[in-house]
Design a protein around this motif. Sequence first.
Motif, PDB file in Angstrom:
ATOM      1  N   THR A 199       0.839  -1.200   0.000  1.00 37.83           N
ATOM      2  CA  THR A 199       0.000   0.000   0.000  1.00 37.83           C
ATOM      3  C   THR A 199       0.872   1.247   0.000  1.00 37.83           C
ATOM      4  O   THR A 199       2.024   1.219   0.438  1.00 37.83           O
ATOM      5  CB  THR A 199      -0.918   0.046   1.230  1.00 37.83           C
ATOM      6  OG1 THR A 199      -0.110   0.146   2.423  1.00 37.83           O
ATOM      7  CG2 THR A 199      -1.791  -1.199   1.308  1.00 37.83           C
ATOM      8  N   VAL A 237       0.511   5.900   0.113  1.00 38.10           N
ATOM      9  CA  VAL A 237      -0.338   7.066   0.363  1.00 38.10           C
ATOM     10  C   VAL A 237       0.034   8.128  -0.658  1.00 38.10           C
ATOM     11  O   VAL A 237       1.185   8.559  -0.721  1.00 38.10           O
ATOM     12  CB  VAL A 237      -0.138   7.615   1.793  1.00 38.10           C
ATOM     13  CG1 VAL A 237      -0.890   8.928   1.960  1.00 38.10           C
ATOM     14  CG2 VAL A 237      -0.615   6.596   2.820  1.00 38.10           C
ATOM     15  N   ARG A 246     -10.103   2.407   2.890  1.00 37.17           N
ATOM     16  CA  ARG A 246     -10.567   2.586   1.513  1.00 37.17           C
ATOM     17  C   ARG A 246      -9.377   2.939   0.627  1.00 37.17           C
ATOM     18  O   ARG A 246      -8.490   3.683   1.040  1.00 37.17           O
ATOM     19  CB  ARG A 246     -11.612   3.705   1.414  1.00 37.17           C
ATOM     20  CG  ARG A 246     -12.940   3.387   2.094  1.00 37.17           C
ATOM     21  CD  ARG A 246     -13.975   4.435   1.682  1.00 37.17           C
ATOM     22  NE  ARG A 246     -15.244   4.204   2.353  1.00 37.17           N
ATOM     23  CZ  ARG A 246     -15.584   4.801   3.498  1.00 37.17           C
ATOM     24  NH1 ARG A 246     -14.768   5.648   4.075  1.00 37.17           N
ATOM     25  NH2 ARG A 246     -16.763   4.549   4.048  1.00 37.17           N
ATOM     26  N   GLY A 247      -9.401   2.416  -0.574  1.00 33.40           N
ATOM     27  CA  GLY A 247      -8.309   2.717  -1.486  1.00 33.40           C
ATOM     28  C   GLY A 247      -8.633   2.301  -2.904  1.00 33.40           C
ATOM     29  O   GLY A 247      -9.750   1.882  -3.203  1.00 33.40           O
ATOM     30  N   TYR A 248      -7.638   2.417  -3.773  1.00 34.49           N
ATOM     31  CA  TYR A 248      -7.811   2.003  -5.164  1.00 34.49           C
ATOM     32  C   TYR A 248      -6.447   1.578  -5.710  1.00 34.49           C
ATOM     33  O   TYR A 248      -5.398   1.955  -5.176  1.00 34.49           O
ATOM     34  CB  TYR A 248      -8.382   3.144  -6.017  1.00 34.49           C
ATOM     35  CG  TYR A 248      -7.478   4.357  -6.109  1.00 34.49           C
ATOM     36  CD1 TYR A 248      -6.564   4.494  -7.159  1.00 34.49           C
ATOM     37  CD2 TYR A 248      -7.534   5.360  -5.147  1.00 34.49           C
ATOM     38  CE1 TYR A 248      -5.732   5.589  -7.231  1.00 34.49           C
ATOM     39  CE2 TYR A 248      -6.706   6.467  -5.221  1.00 34.49           C
ATOM     40  CZ  TYR A 248      -5.799   6.577  -6.264  1.00 34.49           C
ATOM     41  OH  TYR A 248      -4.965   7.659  -6.329  1.00 34.49           O
ATOM     42  N   ALA A 268      -3.432   2.487  -3.343  1.00 38.63           N
ATOM     43  CA  ALA A 268      -3.322   3.843  -2.780  1.00 38.63           C
ATOM     44  C   ALA A 268      -4.429   4.017  -1.740  1.00 38.63           C
ATOM     45  O   ALA A 268      -5.600   3.868  -2.044  1.00 38.63           O
ATOM     46  CB  ALA A 268      -3.461   4.884  -3.877  1.00 38.63           C
ATOM     47  N   ILE A 269      -4.015   4.328  -0.510  1.00 37.47           N
ATOM     48  CA  ILE A 269      -4.969   4.466   0.587  1.00 37.47           C
ATOM     49  C   ILE A 269      -5.568   5.867   0.591  1.00 37.47           C
ATOM     50  O   ILE A 269      -4.845   6.862   0.564  1.00 37.47           O
ATOM     51  CB  ILE A 269      -4.292   4.196   1.951  1.00 37.47           C
ATOM     52  CG1 ILE A 269      -3.688   2.794   1.968  1.00 37.47           C
ATOM     53  CG2 ILE A 269      -5.296   4.372   3.093  1.00 37.47           C
ATOM     54  CD1 ILE A 269      -4.684   1.685   1.756  1.00 37.47           C
ATOM     55  N   ILE A 270      -6.898   5.924   0.618  1.00 37.42           N
ATOM     56  CA  ILE A 270      -7.598   7.201   0.686  1.00 37.42           C
ATOM     57  C   ILE A 270      -8.086   7.451   2.109  1.00 37.42           C
ATOM     58  O   ILE A 270      -7.917   8.530   2.668  1.00 37.42           O
ATOM     59  CB  ILE A 270      -8.797   7.220  -0.280  1.00 37.42           C
ATOM     60  CG1 ILE A 270      -8.296   7.290  -1.719  1.00 37.42           C
ATOM     61  CG2 ILE A 270      -9.713   8.404   0.004  1.00 37.42           C
ATOM     62  CD1 ILE A 270      -7.616   8.594  -2.074  1.00 37.42           C
ATOM     63  N   ARG A 326      -5.340   6.100   6.616  1.00 37.60           N
ATOM     64  CA  ARG A 326      -3.881   6.268   6.627  1.00 37.60           C
ATOM     65  C   ARG A 326      -3.298   6.053   8.022  1.00 37.60           C
ATOM     66  O   ARG A 326      -2.210   5.521   8.180  1.00 37.60           O
ATOM     67  CB  ARG A 326      -3.514   7.662   6.131  1.00 37.60           C
ATOM     68  CG  ARG A 326      -3.930   7.942   4.705  1.00 37.60           C
ATOM     69  CD  ARG A 326      -3.459   9.350   4.310  1.00 37.60           C
ATOM     70  NE  ARG A 326      -4.002   9.732   3.029  1.00 37.60           N
ATOM     71  CZ  ARG A 326      -5.203  10.266   2.873  1.00 37.60           C
ATOM     72  NH1 ARG A 326      -5.963  10.472   3.919  1.00 37.60           N
ATOM     73  NH2 ARG A 326      -5.635  10.603   1.680  1.00 37.60           N
ATOM     74  N   ILE A 357      -9.201  -3.772   3.111  1.00 40.69           N
ATOM     75  CA  ILE A 357      -9.359  -2.559   2.304  1.00 40.69           C
ATOM     76  C   ILE A 357     -10.487  -2.734   1.289  1.00 40.69           C
ATOM     77  O   ILE A 357     -10.532  -3.729   0.567  1.00 40.69           O
ATOM     78  CB  ILE A 357      -8.054  -2.215   1.549  1.00 40.69           C
ATOM     79  CG1 ILE A 357      -6.886  -2.082   2.526  1.00 40.69           C
ATOM     80  CG2 ILE A 357      -8.230  -0.929   0.743  1.00 40.69           C
ATOM     81  CD1 ILE A 357      -5.551  -1.855   1.842  1.00 40.69           C
ATOM     82  N   CYS A 367     -11.491  -1.764  -2.072  1.00 36.39           N
ATOM     83  CA  CYS A 367     -10.771  -1.228  -3.231  1.00 36.39           C
ATOM     84  C   CYS A 367     -11.747  -0.842  -4.342  1.00 36.39           C
ATOM     85  O   CYS A 367     -12.591  -1.652  -4.734  1.00 36.39           O
ATOM     86  CB  CYS A 367      -9.784  -2.261  -3.753  1.00 36.39           C
ATOM     87  SG  CYS A 367      -8.455  -2.648  -2.601  1.00 36.39           S
TER      88      CYS A 367
END
Length: 280
Positions: free
Chosen positions: A21, A23, A52-54, A63-65, A68, A90, A92
């Motif tokens: 992961t 940021v 949450r991430g994508y 990428a963590i939204i 963090r 997560i 995604c």
Amino acid sequence: MASFKTLTTRRSSNAVDVNDTIVLSNNREKRENKEQLKAQILKAGEVIQELRGYYDPESGKIAIISGRGRRECVLELIAEGHTINPKLPIKCYATPITPEDYAKLLVLEVTDNDGEPMKPFEIGKIAKELIDKHGYTQDQAALELGRTAARIGQLISIYSQPESIQKSVENDEISITLAAEIVQKHGDHAAEMIETAIVEAKQSGKKKATEKHVKAVKERSESAKTIATDTAPKPPSKAKILEDLCKQLLESVDYSTEDESEKTIAVSIELLNEISALLN
């Protein structure tokens, strides 16, 4: 813009290794309850609450939204030698993520935040990003973030100010609301006013400047101006100026002959004009 329904149906839950992961966004500041969060994760042996991430194609990582802080705590606990499950739960979002979806994720950081509530200046950062990079108007950003347009305007106004003011807000030395009020009232002198108020607060044993400290700075400044005005030399009165000009006029008399019967007087026209102006 993507609707919540469209966005939330384009995701799946995954268990992702923390080392896979990253940021990318930096809207959040370091959390004050970090040690408490670390203790909770250590006790559970893993992170329970979903992040949450994508998928970020450039790095090949998630990428963590949102979440963090949880990610950071796991990395620190592992580095400290604790036995922690490195897998993070997560949600995604589908990739490639569109600019519209990314903007919606930014909105979700504020409106659907399952962690510690965002501070005003953090919301201001997100609002500014929505406006500057995603084409939102101030009214649209306000509607999406659940704030008034006036409040959003206040939050983002601080980011057009000198860096010293931004740092003071981000370091929590003064609230963004008070800083914005000072900027509005004092313009170019705002940075100096804020800096002095912060010094005033620290001298009184406080970490954060408040309206009380700003008021103290204003009163001291006004008092200093009054003293300076009282001690400054006063300009001469109109009568004194006229008296001095008349003396200069008499001293400037030029006799063209020593014969008393033919004596004429030459005087300064400039002095006469000055005297005339004072009398009129």
